[in-house]
Design a protein around this motif. Structure first.
Motif, PDB file in Angstrom:
ATOM      1  N   ARG A  72      44.487  37.214  24.751  1.00 21.33           N
ATOM      2  CA  ARG A  72      43.963  37.255  23.382  1.00 21.33           C
ATOM      3  C   ARG A  72      45.060  37.603  22.389  1.00 21.33           C
ATOM      4  O   ARG A  72      45.042  37.133  21.245  1.00 21.33           O
ATOM      5  N   GLY A  73      45.996  38.447  22.808  1.00 24.79           N
ATOM      6  CA  GLY A  73      47.089  38.838  21.919  1.00 24.79           C
ATOM      7  C   GLY A  73      48.214  37.828  21.850  1.00 24.79           C
ATOM      8  O   GLY A  73      49.205  38.066  21.151  1.00 24.79           O
ATOM      9  N   GLY A  74      48.076  36.711  22.575  1.00 23.98           N
ATOM     10  CA  GLY A  74      49.121  35.694  22.555  1.00 23.98           C
ATOM     11  C   GLY A  74      50.412  36.139  23.215  1.00 23.98           C
ATOM     12  O   GLY A  74      51.492  35.630  22.897  1.00 23.98           O
ATOM     13  N   VAL A  75      50.315  37.078  24.158  1.00 23.31           N
ATOM     14  CA  VAL A  75      51.501  37.614  24.831  1.00 23.31           C
ATOM     15  C   VAL A  75      51.828  36.740  26.043  1.00 23.31           C
ATOM     16  O   VAL A  75      50.946  36.487  26.872  1.00 23.31           O
ATOM     17  N   PRO A  76      53.054  36.275  26.179  1.00 23.37           N
ATOM     18  CA  PRO A  76      53.411  35.504  27.376  1.00 23.37           C
ATOM     19  C   PRO A  76      53.161  36.332  28.638  1.00 23.37           C
ATOM     20  O   PRO A  76      53.761  37.387  28.824  1.00 23.37           O
ATOM     21  N   SER A  77      52.260  35.865  29.492  1.00 22.07           N
ATOM     22  CA  SER A  77      51.879  36.616  30.687  1.00 22.07           C
ATOM     23  C   SER A  77      51.436  35.646  31.771  1.00 22.07           C
ATOM     24  O   SER A  77      51.127  34.480  31.499  1.00 22.07           O
ATOM     25  N   ALA A  78      51.417  36.140  32.999  1.00 16.69           N
ATOM     26  CA  ALA A  78      51.073  35.292  34.131  1.00 16.69           C
ATOM     27  C   ALA A  78      49.625  34.816  34.029  1.00 16.69           C
ATOM     28  O   ALA A  78      48.715  35.605  33.765  1.00 16.69           O
ATOM     29  N   ARG A  79      49.411  33.520  34.251  1.00 15.33           N
ATOM     30  CA  ARG A  79      48.044  32.991  34.271  1.00 15.33           C
ATOM     31  C   ARG A  79      47.295  33.613  35.441  1.00 15.33           C
ATOM     32  O   ARG A  79      47.802  33.705  36.551  1.00 15.33           O
ATOM     33  N   THR A  80      46.051  34.020  35.173  1.00 14.03           N
ATOM     34  CA  THR A  80      45.300  34.823  36.131  1.00 14.03           C
ATOM     35  C   THR A  80      43.884  34.306  36.289  1.00 14.03           C
ATOM     36  O   THR A  80      43.245  33.909  35.308  1.00 14.03           O
ATOM     37  N   VAL A  81      43.374  34.333  37.525  1.00 17.26           N
ATOM     38  CA  VAL A  81      42.005  33.933  37.837  1.00 17.26           C
ATOM     39  C   VAL A  81      41.344  35.080  38.585  1.00 17.26           C
ATOM     40  O   VAL A  81      41.944  35.663  39.494  1.00 17.26           O
ATOM     41  N   ALA A  82      40.108  35.408  38.216  1.00 17.60           N
ATOM     42  CA  ALA A  82      39.339  36.440  38.907  1.00 17.60           C
ATOM     43  C   ALA A  82      38.537  35.800  40.042  1.00 17.60           C
ATOM     44  O   ALA A  82      37.941  34.737  39.878  1.00 17.60           O
ATOM     45  N   LEU A  83      38.534  36.485  41.193  1.00 16.58           N
ATOM     46  CA  LEU A  83      37.837  35.984  42.377  1.00 16.58           C
ATOM     47  C   LEU A  83      36.898  37.072  42.896  1.00 16.58           C
ATOM     48  O   LEU A  83      37.325  38.187  43.156  1.00 16.58           O
ATOM     49  N   VAL A  84      35.631  36.728  43.058  1.00 12.33           N
ATOM     50  CA  VAL A  84      34.670  37.700  43.566  1.00 12.33           C
ATOM     51  C   VAL A  84      34.267  37.400  45.004  1.00 12.33           C
ATOM     52  O   VAL A  84      33.532  38.173  45.616  1.00 12.33           O
ATOM     53  N   SER A  85      34.740  36.290  45.562  1.00 15.84           N
ATOM     54  CA  SER A  85      34.488  35.962  46.963  1.00 15.84           C
ATOM     55  C   SER A  85      35.617  35.097  47.480  1.00 15.84           C
ATOM     56  O   SER A  85      36.239  34.346  46.723  1.00 15.84           O
ATOM     57  N   PHE A  86      35.887  35.203  48.783  1.00 15.31           N
ATOM     58  CA  PHE A  86      36.951  34.378  49.348  1.00 15.31           C
ATOM     59  C   PHE A  86      36.487  32.949  49.599  1.00 15.31           C
ATOM     60  O   PHE A  86      37.284  32.031  49.690  1.00 15.31           O
ATOM     61  N   GLU A  87      35.132  32.736  49.676  1.00 14.27           N
ATOM     62  CA  GLU A  87      34.636  31.388  49.931  1.00 14.27           C
ATOM     63  C   GLU A  87      34.954  30.430  48.789  1.00 14.27           C
ATOM     64  O   GLU A  87      35.248  29.246  49.012  1.00 14.27           O
ATOM     65  N   ALA A  88      34.914  30.957  47.544  1.00 13.12           N
ATOM     66  CA  ALA A  88      35.098  30.089  46.372  1.00 13.12           C
ATOM     67  C   ALA A  88      36.522  30.125  45.831  1.00 13.12           C
ATOM     68  O   ALA A  88      36.786  29.564  44.767  1.00 13.12           O
ATOM     69  N   ALA A  89      37.443  30.755  46.562  1.00  7.54           N
ATOM     70  CA  ALA A  89      38.795  30.953  46.030  1.00  7.54           C
ATOM     71  C   ALA A  89      39.501  29.635  45.754  1.00  7.54           C
ATOM     72  O   ALA A  89      40.107  29.449  44.687  1.00  7.54           O
TER      73      ALA A  89
ATOM     74  N   ARG B  42      43.991  49.774  33.372  1.00  5.64           N
ATOM     75  CA  ARG B  42      43.896  49.939  34.826  1.00  5.64           C
ATOM     76  C   ARG B  42      43.311  48.701  35.498  1.00  5.64           C
ATOM     77  O   ARG B  42      43.677  48.365  36.614  1.00  5.64           O
ATOM     78  N   HIS B  43      42.423  48.023  34.806  1.00  5.87           N
ATOM     79  CA  HIS B  43      41.715  46.864  35.352  1.00  5.87           C
ATOM     80  C   HIS B  43      42.508  45.611  34.996  1.00  5.87           C
ATOM     81  O   HIS B  43      42.541  45.173  33.850  1.00  5.87           O
ATOM     82  N   LYS B  44      43.165  45.008  35.977  1.00  6.72           N
ATOM     83  CA  LYS B  44      44.143  43.960  35.703  1.00  6.72           C
ATOM     84  C   LYS B  44      43.522  42.658  35.204  1.00  6.72           C
ATOM     85  O   LYS B  44      44.201  41.853  34.561  1.00  6.72           O
ATOM     86  N   TRP B  45      42.250  42.406  35.476  1.00  6.04           N
ATOM     87  CA  TRP B  45      41.599  41.229  34.908  1.00  6.04           C
ATOM     88  C   TRP B  45      41.385  41.431  33.412  1.00  6.04           C
ATOM     89  O   TRP B  45      41.665  40.551  32.596  1.00  6.04           O
ATOM     90  N   GLN B  46      40.884  42.615  33.029  1.00  8.20           N
ATOM     91  CA  GLN B  46      40.737  42.908  31.608  1.00  8.20           C
ATOM     92  C   GLN B  46      42.099  42.922  30.922  1.00  8.20           C
ATOM     93  O   GLN B  46      42.232  42.511  29.769  1.00  8.20           O
ATOM     94  N   MET B  47      43.123  43.397  31.626  1.00 10.40           N
ATOM     95  CA  MET B  47      44.475  43.385  31.073  1.00 10.40           C
ATOM     96  C   MET B  47      44.937  41.960  30.807  1.00 10.40           C
ATOM     97  O   MET B  47      45.481  41.657  29.730  1.00 10.40           O
ATOM     98  N   ALA B  48      44.736  41.077  31.771  1.00 11.88           N
ATOM     99  CA  ALA B  48      45.144  39.677  31.607  1.00 11.88           C
ATOM    100  C   ALA B  48      44.445  39.053  30.411  1.00 11.88           C
ATOM    101  O   ALA B  48      45.061  38.294  29.638  1.00 11.88           O
ATOM    102  N   GLN B  49      43.166  39.353  30.227  1.00 13.99           N
ATOM    103  CA  GLN B  49      42.422  38.798  29.096  1.00 13.99           C
ATOM    104  C   GLN B  49      42.933  39.363  27.771  1.00 13.99           C
ATOM    105  O   GLN B  49      43.049  38.631  26.782  1.00 13.99           O
ATOM    106  N   ALA B  50      43.242  40.681  27.742  1.00 14.10           N
ATOM    107  CA  ALA B  50      43.745  41.293  26.514  1.00 14.10           C
ATOM    108  C   ALA B  50      45.099  40.708  26.135  1.00 14.10           C
ATOM    109  O   ALA B  50      45.379  40.449  24.955  1.00 14.10           O
ATOM    110  N   LEU B  51      45.959  40.495  27.112  1.00 14.77           N
ATOM    111  CA  LEU B  51      47.275  39.910  26.837  1.00 14.77           C
ATOM    112  C   LEU B  51      47.127  38.472  26.339  1.00 14.77           C
ATOM    113  O   LEU B  51      47.842  38.037  25.431  1.00 14.77           O
TER     114      LEU B  51
END
Length: 411
Positions: A122-139, A111-120
């Motif tokens: 780690r598994g070496g699965v071709p997947s979209a590169r993803t960055v987590a953002l906790v504020s819009f100032e540092a985006a 359900r949590h797409k950041w954890q999903m991106a990390q799991a994929l």
């Protein structure tokens, strides 16, 4: 003892398909939901339920305790979900019941797409590169540090139905897009608390596809690769699907193999999954995986084209039985959603004339109900499904039908 299953959430079209499939299999389905949502369910669905338990899903631990006790009283030994937002809760409840289910240790990643991106990753699965953002100032700095170039996709870390998703072609609108994504702090239907994190993903070039897979004891049966269509522009809206994919066998097999690697990386073992991917110039790349059924209209379109009843296969899988999910006929179907950008009082759909190729047509809204609003760009008000012998012909027939359909909304 009669077979019985508990369905988490019973308000959407996928739930309707599951309830009806269970009836055909002589399985009693009980529903866990909210009282007000249950009262708005279609009477036909309420009449087919073996029972209902009203649950506050906002506290997962309390919900598991309550539902485990209910299942023990009712002799229920299986858990299904109407949507992926319930997947972590279902995994925990399945363990308590000793029922088939997904890996609890990886359940949050479904359900949590950041954890999903990390799991994929780690598994070496071709997947979209993803960055987590906790504020819009540092985006901007986060994107630059990760080497992500525009366009980028900005989305909430937990959402369904493309809510809060934007495609940014440049930095001008990045901060507002991140701010919008961060505002999705809870599920509007069930009140589930969402993590207030936004994601920025690389925009993948290429046509988009989806795959519905049924899992039983870790073994996977893919149904059919399906072409997915969306609107263009900043905010993307699903417009429909075409079954089957129209690809050559080698490309389709490569996509199916990539999906399988993704399912295993997320620890999905018993149930159903809906994967979105793109066929990029470098090959298939996963966007995300929902550990739950797709929209009920997608299930119906696949059945019209191939004869596969994925709702029945899902019920069989959560019961621990060998699912039946192989195509039984070669055919094609095109599903098109009816969306409107108008705000006001819905008066009805017009233009749905008799057509020998129109397999299904449905309105989700009753005349007199309000549609749209300040927070809505589009409102999905219905769908049509047409059939054909080949996908290209299904697309042409769907276009002909949709040209005649109009949504009457009084401002």
């Amino acid at each position: 003892m009669a077979r019985a299953a508990l369905l988490l959430g019973v308000e959407n079209t996928a739930a309707e398909c599951i309830v009806r499939a269970a009836r055909r299999l002589d399985v009693r389905v009980h529903a866990a939901t909210h009282r007000d949502l249950y009262e708005r369910c279609r009477p036909q669905i309420r009449g087919e339920l073996g029972g209902v338990v009203f649950t506050d899903f906002r506290s997962a631990d309390q919900a598991v305790d309550q539902l485990a006790e209910y299942c023990a009283r009712q002799g229920i030994g299986a858990v299904a979900v109407s949507g992926a937002q319930f997947s972590p809760l279902a995994a925990a409840l399945a363990v308590r019941l000793g029922a088939p289910g997904h890996s609890v240790s990886l359940a949050a990643a479904s359900r949590h797409k950041w954890q999903m991106a990390q799991a994929l990753q780690r598994g070496g699965v071709p997947s979209a590169r993803t960055v987590a953002l906790v504020s819009f100032e540092a985006a901007e700095q986060r994107l630059a540090a990760a080497g992500l170039d525009y366009p980028v996709v900005v989305k909430p870390v937990e959402n369904t139905g493309s809510v809060g998703v934007s495609v940014m072609d440049g930095p001008g609108e990045l901060r507002p897009a991140v701010r919008r994504a961060l505002n999705h702090s809870s599920d509007a239907t069930y009140g589930l608390a969402y993590d207030t994190v936004a994601l920025a993903q690389e925009y993948l070039e290429g046509p988009e596809y989806s795959m519905v897979s049924v899992l039983h004891s870790g073994n996977c049966t893919h149904s059919v690769l399906t072409r997915k269509y969306t609107t263009e522009g900043r905010e993307r809206e699903e417009t429909g699907y075409t079954v089957p994919h129209g690809l050559d066998e080698r490309t389709a097999a490569r996509a199916a193999g990539t999906v399988l690697r993704g399912l295993r990386a997320l620890g999905l073992r018993d149930g159903i999954a809906h994967t979105d991917l793109k066929l990029t110039p470098d090959g298939p790349v996963l966007i995300e995986i929902d550990a739950g059924p797709p929209d009920g209209a997608v299930l119906q379109a696949i059945q019209h084209a191939t004869g596969i009843d994925l709702a029945e296969a899902y019920v069989q899988a959560v019961l621990g039985e060998e699912p039946t999910a192989r195509p039984v006929r070669p055919g094609a179907a095109a599903l098109r959603f009816i969306n409107t950008s108008a705000h006001g009082t819905f008066r009805g759909l017009t233009g749905l004339v008799l057509n020998p190729h129109l397999a299904a047509a449905r309105s989700y809204v009753d005349p007199g109900e309000l549609v749209g609003g300040a927070a809505a760009t589009h409102t999905r008000v219905g769908h049509v499904i047409v059939t054909a012998d080949a996908p290209a012909e299904a697309d042409r027939r769907a276009e002909a039908v949709m040209t005649l359909v109009d949504c009457d909304v009084e401002a």
